[in-house]
Design a protein around this motif. Structure first.
Motif, PDB file in Angstrom:
ATOM      1  N   ILE A  60       0.839  -1.201   0.000  1.00  0.00           N
ATOM      2  CA  ILE A  60       0.000   0.000   0.000  1.00  0.00           C
ATOM      3  C   ILE A  60       0.877   1.256   0.000  1.00  0.00           C
ATOM      4  CG2 ILE A  60      -1.702   1.334   1.314  1.00  0.00           C
ATOM      5  CD1 ILE A  60      -2.862  -1.091  -0.079  1.00  0.00           C
ATOM      6  N   CYS A  61       1.919   1.224   0.821  1.00  0.00           N
ATOM      7  CA  CYS A  61       2.834   2.379   0.897  1.00  0.00           C
ATOM      8  C   CYS A  61       3.542   2.614  -0.438  1.00  0.00           C
ATOM      9  CB  CYS A  61       3.857   2.166   2.006  1.00  0.00           C
ATOM     10  SG  CYS A  61       3.149   2.189   3.666  1.00  0.00           S
ATOM     11  N   PHE A  65       3.213   5.828  -2.747  1.00  0.00           N
ATOM     12  CA  PHE A  65       4.413   6.596  -3.080  1.00  0.00           C
ATOM     13  C   PHE A  65       4.420   6.976  -4.556  1.00  0.00           C
ATOM     14  CE2 PHE A  65       8.839   6.560  -4.639  1.00  0.00           C
ATOM     15  CZ  PHE A  65       9.331   7.656  -3.922  1.00  0.00           C
ATOM     16  N   ASN A  66       3.931   6.066  -5.410  1.00  0.00           N
ATOM     17  CA  ASN A  66       3.887   6.340  -6.844  1.00  0.00           C
ATOM     18  C   ASN A  66       3.009   7.555  -7.152  1.00  0.00           C
ATOM     19  OD1 ASN A  66       4.009   5.509  -9.854  1.00  0.00           O
ATOM     20  ND2 ASN A  66       1.816   5.520  -9.400  1.00  0.00           N
ATOM     21  N   PHE A  67       1.881   7.684  -6.460  1.00  0.00           N
ATOM     22  CA  PHE A  67       0.958   8.773  -6.756  1.00  0.00           C
ATOM     23  C   PHE A  67       1.341  10.087  -6.058  1.00  0.00           C
ATOM     24  CE2 PHE A  67      -1.624   4.951  -7.469  1.00  0.00           C
ATOM     25  CZ  PHE A  67      -2.079   5.204  -8.754  1.00  0.00           C
ATOM     26  N   LEU A  68       2.058   9.969  -4.942  1.00  0.00           N
ATOM     27  CA  LEU A  68       2.413  11.167  -4.182  1.00  0.00           C
ATOM     28  C   LEU A  68       3.754  11.755  -4.593  1.00  0.00           C
ATOM     29  CD1 LEU A  68       1.233  10.033  -0.629  1.00  0.00           C
ATOM     30  CD2 LEU A  68       0.027  11.508  -2.248  1.00  0.00           C
ATOM     31  N   SER A  69       4.617  10.924  -5.174  1.00  0.00           N
ATOM     32  CA  SER A  69       5.961  11.378  -5.509  1.00  0.00           C
ATOM     33  C   SER A  69       6.073  11.678  -6.992  1.00  0.00           C
ATOM     34  CB  SER A  69       6.993  10.320  -5.109  1.00  0.00           C
ATOM     35  OG  SER A  69       8.272  10.685  -5.563  1.00  0.00           O
ATOM     36  N   LYS A  70       6.903  12.647  -7.332  1.00  0.00           N
ATOM     37  CA  LYS A  70       7.171  12.981  -8.724  1.00  0.00           C
ATOM     38  C   LYS A  70       8.530  12.459  -9.177  1.00  0.00           C
ATOM     39  CE  LYS A  70       4.322  17.160  -8.684  1.00  0.00           C
ATOM     40  NZ  LYS A  70       4.287  18.622  -8.935  1.00  0.00           N
ATOM     41  N   HIS A  71       9.118  11.608  -8.374  1.00  0.00           N
ATOM     42  CA  HIS A  71      10.428  11.047  -8.702  1.00  0.00           C
ATOM     43  C   HIS A  71      10.318  10.207  -9.973  1.00  0.00           C
ATOM     44  CE1 HIS A  71      14.194   8.830  -8.331  1.00  0.00           C
ATOM     45  NE2 HIS A  71      14.570   9.776  -7.470  1.00  0.00           N
ATOM     46  N   LYS A  75       7.411   5.122 -10.549  1.00  0.00           N
ATOM     47  CA  LYS A  75       6.544   4.116 -11.163  1.00  0.00           C
ATOM     48  C   LYS A  75       6.996   2.692 -10.816  1.00  0.00           C
ATOM     49  CE  LYS A  75       9.095   4.226 -15.518  1.00  0.00           C
ATOM     50  NZ  LYS A  75       9.000   4.495 -16.969  1.00  0.00           N
ATOM     51  N   TYR A  76       8.295   2.516 -10.532  1.00  0.00           N
ATOM     52  CA  TYR A  76       8.766   1.183 -10.186  1.00  0.00           C
ATOM     53  C   TYR A  76       8.240   0.744  -8.823  1.00  0.00           C
ATOM     54  CZ  TYR A  76      11.812   1.788 -14.193  1.00  0.00           C
ATOM     55  OH  TYR A  76      12.270   2.004 -15.458  1.00  0.00           O
ATOM     56  N   SER A  77       7.997   1.707  -7.939  1.00  0.00           N
ATOM     57  CA  SER A  77       7.379   1.368  -6.662  1.00  0.00           C
ATOM     58  C   SER A  77       5.946   0.893  -6.880  1.00  0.00           C
ATOM     59  CB  SER A  77       7.400   2.571  -5.711  1.00  0.00           C
ATOM     60  OG  SER A  77       6.541   3.598  -6.172  1.00  0.00           O
ATOM     61  N   LEU A  78       5.266   1.441  -7.908  1.00  0.00           N
ATOM     62  CA  LEU A  78       3.918   0.992  -8.252  1.00  0.00           C
ATOM     63  C   LEU A  78       3.954  -0.450  -8.726  1.00  0.00           C
ATOM     64  CD1 LEU A  78       0.886   1.509  -8.819  1.00  0.00           C
ATOM     65  CD2 LEU A  78       1.578   2.306 -11.092  1.00  0.00           C
ATOM     66  N   TYR A  79       4.891  -0.770  -9.621  1.00  0.00           N
ATOM     67  CA  TYR A  79       5.003  -2.139 -10.135  1.00  0.00           C
ATOM     68  C   TYR A  79       5.310  -3.118  -8.998  1.00  0.00           C
ATOM     69  CZ  TYR A  79       5.508   0.368 -14.571  1.00  0.00           C
ATOM     70  OH  TYR A  79       5.322   1.194 -15.643  1.00  0.00           O
ATOM     71  N   THR A  80       6.220  -2.715  -8.114  1.00  0.00           N
ATOM     72  CA  THR A  80       6.584  -3.579  -6.995  1.00  0.00           C
ATOM     73  C   THR A  80       5.405  -3.774  -6.048  1.00  0.00           C
ATOM     74  OG1 THR A  80       8.846  -2.737  -7.125  1.00  0.00           O
ATOM     75  CG2 THR A  80       8.246  -3.946  -5.135  1.00  0.00           C
ATOM     76  N   GLY A  81       4.686  -2.688  -5.764  1.00  0.00           N
ATOM     77  CA  GLY A  81       3.529  -2.774  -4.873  1.00  0.00           C
ATOM     78  C   GLY A  81       2.446  -3.676  -5.434  1.00  0.00           C
TER      79      GLY A  81
END
Length: 843
Positions: A60-61, A65-71, A75-81
């Motif tokens: 969930i975190c 992070f994918n939606f809150l961060s502009k890094h 997007k890789y945190s989205l794939y991992t999540g």
């Protein structure tokens, strides 16, 4: 340093890009794999809920992070999540499925799980059309209630698979409410590596308990109910139709062909002889007897083609409607009917779901890749029935379709571009033969690692025999059988006339398969590759996919890939295997089997007993797969203590499936079928038979001493069991005694041998009270006692009195019914022991 550009990997020489391009970045397929991993984790592990909440909170975190961060890498945190979430979803769904299954069968399972085997008077409804089995019939029964002595009913619920002895399948029909007395056992797999997983097989159809009705307890039929909460009216009508078809084929076809015809039409093999089943296995045509993906696909293609051929000649219809789509819809409906005739078995339902998922995009003009359609089918199957992931038929059908799509594309997808009018019949037949050959080659190549893992059987004749049998069965036999089944409710006479044609072709096909099975090179057995080899084989297959995609060389990639993968599938190499003398006491039920890996890579098998019937052979289903799983194709010494079924019930399969160096026995024989068959096969194969009448000592490699103890000096040993051969092993001062079925009289003579302290003993006679005298136990003072015994056996072995004696001697007892296969390893003077699911420990 040159800055990395995201698009630099997108070129025709990049393997990952080519594969993703082929599957058109199918998101459903990419998500399918972590979900499957979650199911696998759920099958073998049961974590506390807190352990699940931690990774769930992490995913969930990462998604947040994918939606809150502009890094740029957010997007890789989205794939991992998402990946973590899918793993958790698969794990949770697997546990939810088993919880629901247990809830439905809770009371019934509790009755079946009592410490001692008991029989119960039950009331239930027949759910499926019974089929023959041995000297009775088999079916599924919904258990409604338990009856006590006063006929008071206690509601149970749940479903059992039951064998009813002495009852013909015609005497029971779907919908019958019956009162019967049955023994109950929870479904249990043998705890022996590489053996068949009965628990998963039964769980896929919602069964956790099996039953057995003796001949003297013939069921009483109370009434026939066409609609109930256990058997709704549509299912009743389907099963009664199947029952009528079974009876009609049984009466109208010859004894030789009726079993094969039933296998082709509805997937039932209960009428086939053992010889016929073996012939289909060794020629690689067993899939014809199951409503599998191949059969379903060919049937739908044939029906769709026939419907299209008729409709396209109706000019008015052809000008106003998409005739191809109408043909596909009608063909799919025919596939649903075909699935119902199979009794909605898991394999038939999977095949139908797959065909519908692959066809719907074409019918609805959806922009959908065939890989995505396959992924949708996989998702539907594994969300509804996550246990299907461990089904061999699911793995084979899913991978077969996946690689066929990659190499050959989708047959449905190409329908829009196919113009039958441009080709002559000769060219069309030629193209169909080429397509069938390519399909067979792709399936053989892509599935070979899994086939080697599960079956360890190579069938060189599979390709040519399938090129003949597949068109013959799916384009001639099955359609005519289906046509006869359609007319059966209206006129049994017309159905019988129609069935004359498929019976003729069935006889031809059966003759071809039976003749081919007699060839010396029809098949050969190989070892089971270890899991690392299977993984490496699929790396090579992926590499060949790359060659095909990059160079478009079909024959080159498939043939070279087959040549590279074949030696991997036929060898055994495990870099993590521990050295030393290894002794395995297998879980074979109520019987004995000890497998010894001797120095010099020789193999000795002492006894091969256990369950043996027309439908189940312990040697074929449990012992042989285990021997191949440890890398052996030859048995150097095959010994048996005495000719009792507990020791020789599986011997026929071993001498048939393996090269055997020599047989050891005390010379005693039996007139029972299982023993005479074993000795006849050994005689035909010219296997040397060493009869040991006097004590013998054999010195082997690496200082191993094998001593065979006979009953020569025991004048009071009058019965067969007491005269059993006993085997004593001394390796680097670690001693083992295989005591067989000896009784107390024979134990007295063994005590006089002064064998000294025994480190490991196989407890004599399954732990019966006629053995293991106080004098014997105190003489050998074993550290470890292994009892080979059947789970919840009728005899109540091992007896509590016997267990107490070994407990007083401070012997640690391991039982195959509780602890599964027991492994003893002796290396460099140290002795290690390991139960089936435990850790290896040092003595």
């Amino acid at each position: 340093m040159q800055k990395f550009q995201y698009k630099t990997w997108r070129n025709e020489n990049n393997l990952i890009y080519l594969i993703l391009k082929k599957i058109k970045l199918s998101p459903l397929m990419l998500m399918f794999f972590p979900y499957s991993c979650g199911i696998a984790i759920g099958r073998y592990f049961n974590f506390p809920q807190l352990y699940i909440l931690i990774p769930f909170a992490t995913c969930i975190c990462m998604i947040a992070f994918n939606f809150l961060s502009k890094h740029r890498y957010a997007k890789y945190s989205l794939y991992t999540g998402i990946t973590i979430f899918l793993i958790i979803f698969g794990y949770s769904n697997m546990h939810f499925y088993y919880q629901q299954l247990y809830k439905k069968n809770e009371k019934l399972y509790a009755l079946a799980s009592t410490p001692e085997f008991k029989t119960y008077q039950l009331k239930g409804q027949v759910l499926k059309a019974p089929i023959p089995g041995g000297n009775g019939c088999k079916t599924y029964i919904a258990v409604m209630s338990r009856l006590d002595g006063n006929n008071t009913e206690e509601e149970l619920g749940g479903k059992i698979s039951v064998f009813i002895q002495g009852v013909d399948y015609k005497d029971l029909k779907p919908g019958d409410i019956i009162k019967f007395t049955s023994g109950l056992k929870p479904v249990r797999s043998y705890k022996t590596p590489a053996s068949f997983d009965f628990e998963i097989w039964r769980a896929s159809v919602g069964i956790m308990v099996s039953g057995f009705v003796k001949e003297q307890d013939k069921p009483e039929i109370l009434e026939n109910v066409k609609h109930s909460k256990y058997l709704p009216l549509p299912l009743y009508l389907n099963e009664i139709t199947r029952w009528n078809i079974l009876k009609s084929i049984d009466s109208k076809f010859s004894e030789e062909t009726k079993g094969v015809a039933m296998g082709f039409l509805i997937g039932e093999k209960g009428w086939m002889s053992r010889e016929q089943l073996d012939a289909f296995q060794v020629t690689g045509t067993m899939h014809l007897l199951a409503i599998s993906g191949l059969n379903m696909g060919l049937m739908v293609i044939f029906l769709g083609g026939a419907v299209y051929f008729m409709l396209v000649r109706w000019q008015w219809l052809a000008e106003r409607f998409m005739v191809r789509k109408i043909a596909v819809i009608i063909a799919l409906f025919g596939g649903v009917v075909y699935t119902s005739l199979a009794g909605f078995t898991p394999s038939a339902v999977r095949a139908m779901i797959m065909m519908i998922a692959l066809s719907i995009p074409f019918v609805l003009n959806l922009s959908q890749t065939t890989i995505n359609s396959l992924a949708i089918a996989g998702w539907i199957m594994l969300v509804l029935y996550p246990v299907d992931l461990f089904s061999v038929s699911f793995q084979l059908s899913f991978l077969a379709v996946l690689f066929l799509i990659i190499f050959l594309g989708s047959g449905v997808e190409s329908m829009e571009h196919k113009n039958d009018d441009d080709k002559s019949i000769k060219e069309a037949i030629k193209q169909n033969i080429i397509d069938l050959t390519k399909s067979s080659l792709v399936c053989s190549f892509a599935l070979s690692p899994i086939l080697a893992w599960y079956f360890q059987k190579i069938t060189p004749l599979s390709l040519p025999i399938n090129l003949v049998s597949v068109p013959l069965s799916n384009f001639l036999v099955v359609p005519e059988l289906l046509l006869g089944a359609v007319f059966l409710p209206f006129s049994e006479k017309i159905a019988g006339i129609i069935w004359k044609f498929p019976e003729f072709f069935t006889k031809i096909l059966l003759d071809i398969i039976m003749y081919a099975a007699k060839f010396p090179f029809a098949y050969f057995m190989t070892v089971r590759p270890c899991i690392y080899q299977v993984f490496f084989a699929y790396l090579i297959i992926i590499l060949m996919v790359y060659v095909y995609m990059a160079k478009k060389k079909f024959w080159l990639s498939v043939i070279i890939g087959s040549l590279l993968v074949s030696p991997i599938n036929q060898t055994y190499y495990n870099p993590f295997e521990k050295p030393g003398l290894k002794i395995y006491t297998l879980d074979v039920g109520q019987g004995n089997c000890h497998v010894l890996r001797l120095p010099g890579n020789k193999l000795m098998v002492i006894n091969a007993g256990g369950a043996h019937s027309e439908s189940f052979d312990i040697g074929e289903r449990v012992i042989a797969p285990f021997i191949r799983s440890i890398g052996h194709k030859k048995i150097d010494i095959l010994a048996f203590s005495n000719p009792d079924k507990d020791n020789t019930g599986g011997m026929s399969a071993l001498v048939t499936m393996f090269e055997v160096g020599e047989i050891w026995s005390n010379g005693e024989t039996s007139s029972k079928d299982y023993f005479t068959e074993f000795m006849e096969i050994a005689r035909k194969k010219n296997i040397p038979h060493k009869i040991i009448k006097k004590d013998d000592v054999i010195f082997m490699d690496e200082g191993l001493i094998l001593k065979v103890l006979t009953s020569e000096s025991c004048k009071e040993c009058y019965n067969e069991a007491s005269r059993s051969l006993v085997f004593f092993i001394n390796h680097r001062e670690k001693k083992m005694l295989f005591s067989g079925d000896i009784d107390r009289k024979r134990e007295q003579y063994i005590t006089k041998e002064n064998l000294g302290k025994i480190h490991v003993i196989t407890v004599p006679n399954f732990g019966a009270t006629i053995s293991s005298s106080d004098e014997f136990v105190s003489s050998v003072t074993p550290d470890i006692g292994v009892i080979s015994v059947g789970w919840r056996n009728f005899y109540g072995f091992p007896k509590e009195e016997t267990l107490k004696k070994y407990e007083n001697a401070k012997t640690r007892i391991f039982r195959t019914d509780y602890n599964g296969t027991m492994t003893i390893r002796i290396n460099a003077g140290d002795l290690f022991y390991k139960p089936y699911q435990g850790k290896e420990e040092k003595l």
